[in-house]
Design an enzyme around this catalytic site. Structure first.
Site, PDB file in Angstrom:
ATOM      1  CG  HIS A  76      -2.019  -0.983   1.187  1.00 22.89           C
ATOM      2  ND1 HIS A  76      -3.033  -1.013   2.121  1.00 22.89           N
ATOM      3  CD2 HIS A  76      -2.298  -1.973   0.307  1.00 22.89           C
ATOM      4  CE1 HIS A  76      -3.889  -1.983   1.812  1.00 22.89           C
ATOM      5  NE2 HIS A  76      -3.464  -2.587   0.724  1.00 22.89           N
ATOM      6  CD  GLU A  98      -1.969   4.131   3.213  1.00 17.46           C
ATOM      7  OE1 GLU A  98      -1.640   3.449   2.214  1.00 17.46           O
ATOM      8  OE2 GLU A  98      -3.134   4.166   3.646  1.00 17.46           O
ATOM      9  CB  CYS A 150      -6.438  -0.598   5.220  1.00 18.31           C
ATOM     10  SG  CYS A 150      -4.768  -1.307   5.281  1.00 18.31           S
ATOM     11  CB  CYS A 185      -1.910   1.699   6.184  1.00 18.31           C
ATOM     12  SG  CYS A 185      -1.469   0.805   4.664  1.00 18.31           S
TER      13      CYS A 185
END
Lengths: 145, 145
Positions: A49, A51, A79, A82
């Site tokens: 992801h 992040e 999410c 993260c």
């Protein structure tokens, strides 16, 4: 270019690569130390992801696994994975654009920062340029249908 | 060697490197596809938990970001970051040893799998060889004092 605009640029670049369009930027001492878009498809890595990639790059750039005093800008509510990584990395402030009722883990679902066992809780500022980020995500998922 | 014994071996090796002693193993079709210990200190990466490294290695080995049908064995209850990554990677069964009331995110704290927005929930079997794992962690933190 401000940090959130840079995060949007990363999200647009991710869109262009066929990735869910999310971008993230780490700022420390007024300087962008890392910026990344989502690369889950490209890397075949479910943890890639925006992040996570930005946090890892910032730690690599600074040589420090604790980004004390650093802020993270991201185009979508993180999410739970993260959000927990943001806490582990000791991010001071989290700025995000669109809320994510289906997948978010900050204001929705697991609400990772809302438990007494969360050892470090960043300040959270959500909803910046929310409609622009939501529109980009809608356009992406319409293309995919 | 069974998979949990292999996870313990990874945890002991992490202990030897001065890392919080946690080990994780991914098994698919009866075969170990990835095994890793915690490498947060060595890599200066706050996301380099044993589970994240094992999941990433398993995805790299299989070329697939979804480890459908695969099981994860880990010596400690995963934190919220790792629990969410386990869900994203579509792990079928999660076996863990020691419970972690302070940092766990499966049976404690954020309880990542217990929310309707968690898109994939693995079967969870906790407490295998619990006292042995807890003893290793206690020994590690006593050394550190």
């Amino acid at each position: 270019m401000d940090a959130m605009e840079r995060a949007f640029a990363e999200a647009r670049a991710a869109f262009g690569r066929g990735e869910v369009p999310v971008g993230a930027v780490v700022v420390q001492d007024g300087r962008v130390v890392a910026a990344s878009g989502n690369r889950v498809e490209e890397t075949r890595d479910p943890t890639a992801h925006a992040e996570i990639l930005a946090l890892r790059a910032a730690c690599a750039a600074t040589g420090d696994p604790r980004l004390t005093g650093a802020d993270l800008y991201v185009t979508l509510e993180p999410c739970p994975m993260c959000a927990a990584a943001i806490s582990l990395a000791r991010i001071r402030r989290l700025y995000f654009a669109a809320y994510d009722p289906k997948g978010g883990g900050v204001e929705h679902g697991a609400k990772v920062f809302d438990h007494p066992t969360c050892h470090h809780v960043p300040e959270v500022i959500g909803g910046l340029r929310e409609s622009e980020a939501a529109q980009m995500l809608r356009a992406f998922f319409q293309d995919k249908r």
